[in-house]
Design a protein around this motif. Structure first.
Motif, short mmCIF file in Angstrom:
data_model
loop_
_atom_site.label_atom_id
_atom_site.label_comp_id
_atom_site.label_asym_id
_atom_site.label_seq_id
_atom_site.Cartn_x
_atom_site.Cartn_y
_atom_site.Cartn_z
N ARG B 81 38.87 -19.71 -4.60
CA ARG B 81 39.37 -18.40 -4.12
C ARG B 81 40.71 -18.03 -4.75
N LEU B 86 46.60 -13.68 -5.91
CA LEU B 86 47.18 -14.73 -5.07
C LEU B 86 48.39 -15.36 -5.75
N TYR B 152 40.99 -14.89 1.37
CA TYR B 152 41.42 -16.20 0.87
C TYR B 152 41.19 -17.37 1.84
#
Lengths: 494, 176
Positions: B81, B86, B152
């Motif tokens: 993920r 991120l 996430y």
């Protein structure tokens, strides 16, 4: 109303204890198995779990010891509180999901069960359970002693109970605690935590407002007094200095997720997706309640250094002295109830994980299965553990200090690498887990037993935790990776 | 570099700084001095003298701790993920946390040099950085968890995979 101060305080405390007993009776009907007793059948909603997590984290230390530390050493200890946002983040980023998944797949009831599932090692399970039992005895003894001391101070202010002994106060308060823990197990524990968390939030918010009005110029005037008299105390590192403060930040921030009474509650939510709501509620509740810690300590220190109030006989008198002098009797009643709530909400969590270690984890590690009729033995173990802890609190002298040190630092040092890193890194090995737990226990014991003074007041728990984390990763890296059980391997992918 | 290697390297950095501090010769007021008349209370003493043997060790220590915290949090997100968004968020979040720390520490050093500080919201400026900045910089990570939970932390596909795993395990055990 001032003449009724003591009866009002006593009334609030009695009402609070009555609610705890009622919750215990109500929870008894919902406790039909050891699974219900230890993990509430993994059926709790987000409100209950979030308040249980935060109220278990903030013990009586936060309500009595915390203000006392600020009174004595300025803002050094506040690093233990400002790290809470990081602490809860590590808990929810790193373990909340995986611990809940393993609990469901393996029907785990305790943290040692999780450790066994992850490493497949009975020795790791036994060491985890042993660490928990040692830590619980020390922590529980100090909480029970704190309960007794606070109840004695309240009752001594009334005519009828003016001469009440510490023993009697410990017996009365422990009886309430034991009653709801034995009848309702973790169900009673978490639902009383719900009540306790709400009381703590209300108490924290009201105390800040009261503290801000003690000086006409509010906190600004208090800060000016402190800057004029010392200065270092109201600066970020307090009187103990930067390294002491920062070592606490490390230990309390990264160590929160290794606290078994907190981590176990992350196994109890009904749905994995509830974590999305649980984290912010936990952070919010904690910060409101912890405001009592800083506000009371700062105001009492400024009052004494500003020659407005007489010096206290001891630092731990800061919160009681503030409440008896500056708080409205009703507020004092709410805060004293909040104080009991803070102590009991931590103590009941310890009783639960301690009982699980005795009747579930240690027998499983030694003979491969837990005791028959676990529910009966869980209730028996809860009583025995309470009595032993109360005896240690009352009669042990030096032993309580030794076991008391086996608190937060021990749990953090022993369990953070094993749980926090181990659940997020497939290469982590059982041998590394055993070494990390053993070495951290040894370091903590040696520092405490020989009263080793560490330069700059760096926390001994921090040194143990840093060492165990390095050792854990180094040993795991040196070993050849072993395949994990299929279910654990798949969970570690998610 | 895998996150675990960053964690290990940062732990070694923290250990190195800690050993340096432990081996330095602490001045008499390193952990404050007893108040001359008030029992159980300590005073800070000379803040500059406190740091005389260790210099800016606390400054670098905390930068390493912030980066360690970030690396650990990053480890908690499933590898499949982790994407560019991120990584960008983590870079921004950690940069903010380090900015807060630098503001706190340099503000404190400035107070040590001049003896002067402003009071804002009831407390000295560096103390405000501690109360709201140190706490708030990781509240940002808590909020990130809340707002990106399904992307996430518990992606619907991962949740479905977990339910499938539960079913598989039940079938293997012969449960109903």
């Amino acid at each position: 109303m001032e003449e009724f101060r003591q009866p009002i305080i006593l009334g609030f405390v009695a009402l609070y204890m009555g609610i705890c007993i009622w919750v215990g009776l109500w929870a008894m009907r919902r406790t039909k198995s050891a699974g219900d007793f230890f993990v509430a059948g993994r059926g709790l909603g987000p409100w209950v779990v979030s308040l249980a997590v935060f109220s278990s984290t903030l013990s009586g230390f936060g309500f009595v010891g915390g203000p006392g530390l600020v009174y004595a050493t300025g803002l050094s200890s506040i690093w233990m509180a400002v790290c809470s946002a990081l602490g809860f983040a590590t808990g929810y980023y790193l373990i909340a999901k995986r611990i809940r998944m393993i609990a469901e797949v393996r029907n785990a009831m305790s943290l040692p069960d999780i450790v066994f599932a992850r490493y497949g090692s009975e020795a790791a399970r036994l060491l985890t359970a042993g660490t928990i039992l040692l830590g619980v005895l020390g922590y529980l003894a100090t909480q029970i002693l704190a309960m007794g001391v606070v109840l004695q101070s309240i009752l001594a202010g009334t005519e009828m109970f003016a001469d009440i002994s510490l023993l009697a106060s410990v017996v009365i308060s422990s009886t309430v605690l034991i009653f709801y823990c034995v009848t309702g197990g973790i169900v009673a524990s978490v639902y009383t935590d719900l009540v306790q968390g709400i009381v703590m939030i209300i108490a924290g918010a009201l105390v800040v407002i009261t503290a801000a009005s003690v000086f006409d110029g509010g906190f600004e005037q208090a800060s000016s007094i402190l800057l004029a008299n010392d200065g270092e105390d109201v600066m970020p590192f307090g009187t103990l200095g930067a390294m002491a403060s920062l070592s606490w930040y490390f230990l309390f921030g990264l160590g929160l997720a290794g606290q078994p009474h907190v981590a176990t509650k992350m196994m109890m939510n009904r749905k994995l997706s509830d974590n999305q709501a649980i984290l912010p509620m936990t952070v919010f509740g904690y910060v409101i309640a912890a405001m009592l810690w800083v506000s009371v300590g700062i105001i009492m220190r400024a009052l004494v250094l500003g020659d407005v109030a007489l010096p206290l006989s001891g630092a731990d008198e800061a919160a009681p002295a503030f409440l008896s002098t500056y708080a409205h009797p009703v507020l004092a009643g709410v805060v004293f109830a909040g104080l009991f709530a803070a102590i009991m909400s931590t103590a009941d969590g310890f009783l639960n994980i301690g009982a699980a270690a005795i009747i579930h984890d240690i027998p499983k590690a030694i003979r491969g299965r837990s005791l028959d009729n676990e529910l009966f033995w869980a209730r028996t173990a809860t009583i025995v553990l309470s009595v032993v802890a109360a005896s240690i609190a009352l009669f042990s002298g030096q032993l309580i200090a030794l076991l008391g040190a086996f608190g937060w630092g021990t749990f953090a040092a022993a369990l953070v690498p094993v749980v926090l890193i181990g659940l997020n890194w497939k290469q982590a090995s059982a041998r590394a887990a055993i070494a990390a737990i053993s070495v951290s226990l040894l370091i903590n014991f040696v520092i405490q037993l020989w009263q080793i003074h560490i330069p700059y007041n760096i926390s001994g728990g921090f040194l143990a935790m840093l060492t165990s984390m390095i050792l854990f990763i180094a040993i795991s890296m040196m070993e050849k990776p072993k395949p994990l059980p299929k279910d654990i391997d798949r969970i570690l992918e998610l | 570099m895998k996150p675990i290697h960053a964690v290990f390297a940062l732990l070694l950095c923290i250990a190195g700084i800690t050993i340096f501090v432990l081996l330095s010769d602490p001045p008499p007021s390193a952990t404050g001095v007893s108040h001359p008349t008030v029992n159980g209370m300590s005073l800070g003493g000379d803040g500059t003298e406190k740091l005389s043997s260790i210099g800016r060790a606390p400054y670098y220590f905390q930068i390493a701790v912030i980066l360690l915290a970030g690396s650990l949090l990053y480890m908690g997100i499933p590898a499949h993920r982790r994407d560019r968004l991120l990584r960008t968020w983590f870079a921004v979040g950690l940069a903010f946390a380090i900015f807060v720390w630098i503001s706190l520490y340099t503000g404190y050093e400035s107070y040590l040099q001049t003896g002067q500080t402003k009071i804002v919201f009831g407390f000295p400026v560096p103390t405000n950085w501690m109360f709201w900045g140190i706490w708030g910089s990781f509240v940002a990570f808590d909020l990130f968890y809340v707002f990106t939970f399904r992307r996430y932390f518990l992606h619907p596909d991962d949740e479905a995979a977990f339910h499938q795993l539960v079913k598989d395990c039940e079938a293997e055990r012969g449960d109903d």
